[in-house]
Design an enzyme around this catalytic site. Structure first.
Site, PDB file in Angstrom:
ATOM      1  N   GLU A 163      -7.619  17.993 -10.444  1.00 25.02           N
ATOM      2  CA  GLU A 163      -6.480  17.493  -9.664  1.00 25.02           C
ATOM      3  C   GLU A 163      -6.026  18.515  -8.623  1.00 25.02           C
ATOM      4  OE1 GLU A 163      -5.206  14.615  -9.272  1.00 25.02           O
ATOM      5  OE2 GLU A 163      -6.346  13.615 -10.840  1.00 25.02           O
ATOM      6  N   CYS A 201     -10.944  -0.938  -1.679  1.00 24.94           N
ATOM      7  CA  CYS A 201      -9.737  -1.015  -0.844  1.00 24.94           C
ATOM      8  C   CYS A 201      -9.678   0.239   0.037  1.00 24.94           C
ATOM      9  CB  CYS A 201      -8.487  -1.143  -1.723  1.00 24.94           C
ATOM     10  SG  CYS A 201      -7.043  -1.667  -0.795  1.00 24.94           S
ATOM     11  N   CYS A 207     -12.537  -6.915   0.676  1.00 25.97           N
ATOM     12  CA  CYS A 207     -11.691  -7.764  -0.188  1.00 25.97           C
ATOM     13  C   CYS A 207     -12.498  -8.775  -0.995  1.00 25.97           C
ATOM     14  CB  CYS A 207     -10.644  -8.477   0.657  1.00 25.97           C
ATOM     15  SG  CYS A 207      -9.613  -7.314   1.553  1.00 25.97           S
TER      16      CYS A 207
HETATM   17 FE1  SF4 Z   1      -7.207  -4.071  -1.045  1.00 21.75          FE
HETATM   18 FE2  SF4 Z   1      -8.337  -6.294  -0.131  1.00 21.75          FE
HETATM   19 FE3  SF4 Z   1      -8.052  -5.891  -2.744  1.00 21.75          FE
HETATM   20 FE4  SF4 Z   1      -5.954  -6.390  -1.215  1.00 21.75          FE
HETATM   21  S1  SF4 Z   1      -7.658  -7.766  -1.627  1.00 21.75           S
HETATM   22  S2  SF4 Z   1      -6.083  -4.845  -2.817  1.00 21.75           S
HETATM   23  S3  SF4 Z   1      -6.522  -5.327   0.648  1.00 21.75           S
HETATM   24  S4  SF4 Z   1      -9.324  -4.696  -1.335  1.00 21.75           S
END
Ligand code: SF4
Length: 353
Positions: free
Chosen positions: A43, A196, A203
């Protein structure tokens, strides 16, 4: 409470990264325990540094100092030199201070209590939470910059992260489960790294997209909202690369306190917003300046003019000067800025002398 811990933990079990300081969910289930020492070291190294850059340093560090007791006996120059290239050198000084304090005040055992952890050098709120949840498997809400990004996207928070800290903290309470918070937080860290991502989140591969408001509204690329950038000031100065007739070069050990504290560096002038006067540190044959070395620190940009010189013998009695052989010197003992100086200086010598 959003019920996303189940799909997130399942994804982490299947797709989570295998990292040298980590115990996998499978190994935890069969009774293997995380090592708080490794979690702490990782960390500290991961503050402001990427996982990819940290892994080789971490492996070497653990090989050299197996536990807190061994680390507490190291000397500062050793640790600071080890840290060369990782940046943010106060971490190196603090990790040693912290190890000594753990030995002196906690009988060599990293404490599991939050307040005790936060009283140790170099350990703040986030690091204390991470050590507790990952290293000791205590229930703890742990939020780093990557987890913040997921939270602002999940809840479509349209103010820049640095102005939304309280909102993010409150939203995090709706996400974190009571159990397995260490796995949950590492799952979020991996999700932030693999799916993300800061730019172009994937997504369609996200296990929690059903819960994500930004995804539903088609605005994932616009969140987090960027805070207006402040212009960094530029500082200027001179740096001196000098070689004697025996092909030795002169470096200095910088004072412990301040930027690049305790590290080896080429002698330099003060770094000022106005270019300082050129004053040579001692008599030598100095060449016309030909190289400019540019570097960026967190709070300012730096432009150093490299002055190269030759001298028959080093006479200076300054105690912080150290002499090295030009051709066998290992540049990994230097911080990144000084590596740039070394490469340019050596190139000049090879081409011209
Ligand atoms: Fe991230 Fe897309 Fe998942 Fe939303 S849907 S948490 S923007 S990866």
């Amino acid at each position: 409470m959003l019920k996303l811990s189940k799909p997130l933990l399942k994804w982490y079990e299947e797709k989570g990264r295998s990292l040298p300081w980590r115990v996998s969910p499978y190994d935890l289930k069969i009774g293997k325990k995380p090592d708080p020492y490794k979690v702490w070291v990782s960390e500290i190294m991961l503050q402001q540094t990427t996982v990819g850059a940290v892994i080789p340093y971490f492996n070497k560090f653990i090989k050299q100092w197996h536990n807190v007791a061994e680390l507490s006996k190291a000397n500062q120059n050793e640790i600071v030199s080890f840290w060369a290239g990782l940046g943010y050198y106060s971490r190196a000084r603090n990790i040693l201070k912290c190890a000594k304090e753990i030995v002196d005040k906690h009988e060599g055992e990293i404490p599991a209590e939050k307040e005790k952890l936060k009283n140790l050098p170099g350990i703040g709120e986030y690091t204390a939470s991470a050590i507790r949840s990952i290293g000791f498997q205590k229930s703890e809400i742990t939020i780093d910059g990557n987890i913040e990004r997921i939270i602002v996207r999940l809840f479509k928070i349209e103010t820049p992260i640095k102005f939304s800290k309280n909102i993010i903290q409150n939203k995090a309470k709706l996400l974190f489960p009571k159990n397995r918070t260490g796995d949950f937080c590492q799952g979020l860290m991996d999700l932030a790294n693999i799916v993300c991502r800061p730019k172009k989140p994937v997504c369609e591969e996200c296990p929690i997209s059903n819960f994500c408001k930004s995804f539903k509204d088609g605005v994932t690329e616009n969140i987090p909202v960027k805070a207006p950038k402040k212009n960094k000031p530029t500082r200027k100065g001179f740096v001196y690369f000098i070689k004697n007739n025996d092909d030795k070069i002169l470096l200095e050990r910088r004072p412990d306190k301040g930027l690049l504290g305790g590290l080896l560096a080429f002698p330099s002038s003060d770094w000022l917003e106005e270019e300082p006067d050129l004053i040579f540190p001692f008599d030598a044959h100095w060449f016309q300046p030909i190289y400019k070395i540019k570097h960026e620190f967190t709070h300012f940009k730096l432009e150093l003019i490299l002055i190269i010189g030759t001298i028959s013998k080093f006479h200076s009695k300054k105690t912080n000067y150290e002499v090295f052989d030009l051709y066998s010197f290992q540049e990994n003992q230097l911080p990144t800025l000084m590596r740039k100086v070394f490469r340019k200086g050596k190139k000049f010598i090879l081409q011209n002398l």
